[in-house]
Design an enzyme around this catalytic site. Structure first.
Site, PDB file in Angstrom:
ATOM      1  N   THR A  71      34.375  -8.179  53.783  1.00 54.09           N
ATOM      2  CA  THR A  71      33.439  -9.310  53.778  1.00 54.09           C
ATOM      3  C   THR A  71      34.134 -10.610  53.391  1.00 54.09           C
ATOM      4  O   THR A  71      33.472 -11.601  53.091  1.00 54.09           O
ATOM      5  CB  THR A  71      32.272  -9.042  52.811  1.00 54.09           C
ATOM      6  OG1 THR A  71      32.789  -8.638  51.539  1.00 54.09           O
ATOM      7  CG2 THR A  71      31.369  -7.946  53.344  1.00 54.09           C
ATOM      8  N   SER A  83      35.583 -13.358  58.607  1.00 51.96           N
ATOM      9  CA  SER A  83      35.718 -14.643  59.296  1.00 51.96           C
ATOM     10  C   SER A  83      36.498 -14.496  60.599  1.00 51.96           C
ATOM     11  O   SER A  83      36.306 -15.279  61.534  1.00 51.96           O
ATOM     12  CB  SER A  83      36.428 -15.659  58.391  1.00 51.96           C
ATOM     13  OG  SER A  83      35.694 -15.885  57.210  1.00 51.96           O
ATOM     14  N   ASP A 140      34.561 -15.055  43.675  1.00 47.06           N
ATOM     15  CA  ASP A 140      35.384 -13.909  44.040  1.00 47.06           C
ATOM     16  C   ASP A 140      36.863 -14.173  43.764  1.00 47.06           C
ATOM     17  O   ASP A 140      37.603 -13.267  43.359  1.00 47.06           O
ATOM     18  CB  ASP A 140      35.188 -13.573  45.517  1.00 47.06           C
ATOM     19  CG  ASP A 140      33.876 -12.840  45.778  1.00 47.06           C
ATOM     20  OD1 ASP A 140      33.128 -12.610  44.808  1.00 47.06           O
ATOM     21  OD2 ASP A 140      33.607 -12.511  46.940  1.00 47.06           O
ATOM     22  N   GLY A 141      37.323 -15.415  43.975  1.00 46.19           N
ATOM     23  CA  GLY A 141      38.708 -15.744  43.688  1.00 46.19           C
ATOM     24  C   GLY A 141      39.050 -15.573  42.226  1.00 46.19           C
ATOM     25  O   GLY A 141      40.155 -15.136  41.875  1.00 46.19           O
ATOM     26  N   TYR A 185      38.199 -12.565  54.318  1.00 46.68           N
ATOM     27  CA  TYR A 185      38.898 -13.187  55.442  1.00 46.68           C
ATOM     28  C   TYR A 185      38.693 -12.409  56.736  1.00 46.68           C
ATOM     29  O   TYR A 185      38.524 -12.976  57.818  1.00 46.68           O
ATOM     30  CB  TYR A 185      40.383 -13.280  55.091  1.00 46.68           C
ATOM     31  CG  TYR A 185      41.217 -14.190  55.952  1.00 46.68           C
ATOM     32  CD1 TYR A 185      40.665 -14.984  56.960  1.00 46.68           C
ATOM     33  CD2 TYR A 185      42.599 -14.268  55.747  1.00 46.68           C
ATOM     34  CE1 TYR A 185      41.460 -15.812  57.726  1.00 46.68           C
ATOM     35  CE2 TYR A 185      43.395 -15.096  56.508  1.00 46.68           C
ATOM     36  CZ  TYR A 185      42.815 -15.873  57.502  1.00 46.68           C
ATOM     37  OH  TYR A 185      43.611 -16.692  58.262  1.00 46.68           O
ATOM     38  N   SER A 186      38.705 -11.083  56.647  1.00 51.45           N
ATOM     39  CA  SER A 186      38.538 -10.242  57.833  1.00 51.45           C
ATOM     40  C   SER A 186      37.213 -10.525  58.539  1.00 51.45           C
ATOM     41  O   SER A 186      37.144 -10.545  59.775  1.00 51.45           O
ATOM     42  CB  SER A 186      38.625  -8.767  57.431  1.00 51.45           C
ATOM     43  OG  SER A 186      38.404  -7.919  58.542  1.00 51.45           O
ATOM     44  N   ASN A 201      41.582  -7.210  48.252  1.00 58.44           N
ATOM     45  CA  ASN A 201      40.874  -7.626  49.462  1.00 58.44           C
ATOM     46  C   ASN A 201      41.666  -7.383  50.737  1.00 58.44           C
ATOM     47  O   ASN A 201      41.244  -6.619  51.596  1.00 58.44           O
ATOM     48  CB  ASN A 201      40.511  -9.108  49.380  1.00 58.44           C
ATOM     49  CG  ASN A 201      39.123  -9.334  48.813  1.00 58.44           C
ATOM     50  OD1 ASN A 201      38.422  -8.382  48.478  1.00 58.44           O
ATOM     51  ND2 ASN A 201      38.729 -10.581  48.706  1.00 58.44           N
TER      52      ASN A 201
END
Length: 292
Positions: free
Chosen positions: A188, A193, A75-76, A190-191, A148
């Site tokens: 799906t 987590s 994804d990065g 950082y949020s 994101n």
């Protein structure tokens, strides 16, 4: 048709995988271009010289109307690749060479299947909203857009405070490690987590998620994506950073940032018979009995 390849040089590329990739591109007769970092890797591993006219740098430049960007990695990698597009409405397909990627969904298919679907125009394209970010940047960012999320985080042992406003109305002052504003696509990442909800990517909303809030009653809030969100940061006796997608910057106390839905959208390609819910179920291993 032209394939705009993007990949990172630090990924564990192998010669057999790259050979399969370029064999599939050649089999379907695609023209192609690739970023200079990836071109160096291809030349080293495959021993082939990439013509200079097939290499691009920080921007992809002018491309034909039927071009498709293919990001090979996680994804990065896709998040970095889309910023090379500029304002061009070129669809983006992610091939997952990593693990948990939600954006790079083409994982179990062979390169031949993937490029066969591109050639037959059988990919579904989904528009994804982005964030437009304005504020007190210490240095001018490469891009003011994020697919994101935008996050404010403490950097050090002390707590920070972030006053948060939606359309001029105060929501809360988040005392803790910081706060995240996420798009549906980023729900799906950082949020998630931080305890935020999973949001279907076609929903028209943003999610505000506090990071380790000092007040345990603080919970994520879902707001319309027509909102303007303002963050005012007080770092007190510690340092803080902002991050959006794959970029981060240090900030000082008193900085303010305003975010809204960007006019530009990203168009993600979804391989045939792979839905968001399929990806969610498989990545999160929902319904799998750990005892078996």
């Amino acid at each position: 048709m032209k394939i705009i390849l993007f990949s990172r040089s630090q990924l564990p590329h192998t010669a057999p995988a790259l050979k399969e990739l370029f064999d599939a591109i050649n089999r379907y007769g695609f023209d192609y271009a690739l970023n200079k970092e990836f071109a160096t890797v291809v030349e080293q591993l495959l021993g082939r010289q990439i013509p200079q006219e097939e290499i691009y740098g920080e921007r992809i430049g002018e491309q034909p109307d039927d071009a498709v960007m293919v990001c090979y990695g996680g994804d990065g990698t896709l998040l970095e690749g889309i910023h090379r597009l500029g304002n061009r409405k070129i669809p983006v397909l992610g091939i997952n060479a990593g693990h948990l990627g939600f954006l790079t969904s083409a994982h179990d298919k062979s390169f031949d299947e993937i490029f066969g679907e591109i050639a037959s125009d059988s990919l579904t394209t989904e528009p994804r909203s982005m964030l437009q970010i304005e504020g007190d940047f210490p240095t001018e960012p490469y891009s003011h857009l994020a697919l994101n999320e935008f996050a404010i985080q403490r950097y050090g042992s002390g707590m920070i405070s972030v006053e948060t406003y939606v359309d001029g109305q105060m929501v809360a002052t988040y005392h803790g490690d910081g706060v995240i504003l996420s798009t549906p696509t980023g729900s799906t990442a950082y949020s998630l987590s931080a305890g935020g909800p999973v949001v279907a990517p076609t929903c028209e909303c943003f999610v505000i998620s506090p990071l380790a809030p000092h007040n345990l009653t603080m919970r994520p809030v879902v707001i319309p994506d027509s909102s303007r969100v303002t963050f005012k940061v007080n770092t007190r006796h510690t340092e803080a950073t902002i991050s959006f997608d794959d970029r981060s910057y240090p900030i000082t106390s008193g900085t303010t940032f305003t975010l809204r839905r960007a006019n530009r959208k990203i168009y993600l390609c979804v391989p045939h018979n792979i839905s968001f819910y399929d990806t969610l179920r498989n990545k999160m291993m929902w319904g799998i009995d750990p005892r078996s």
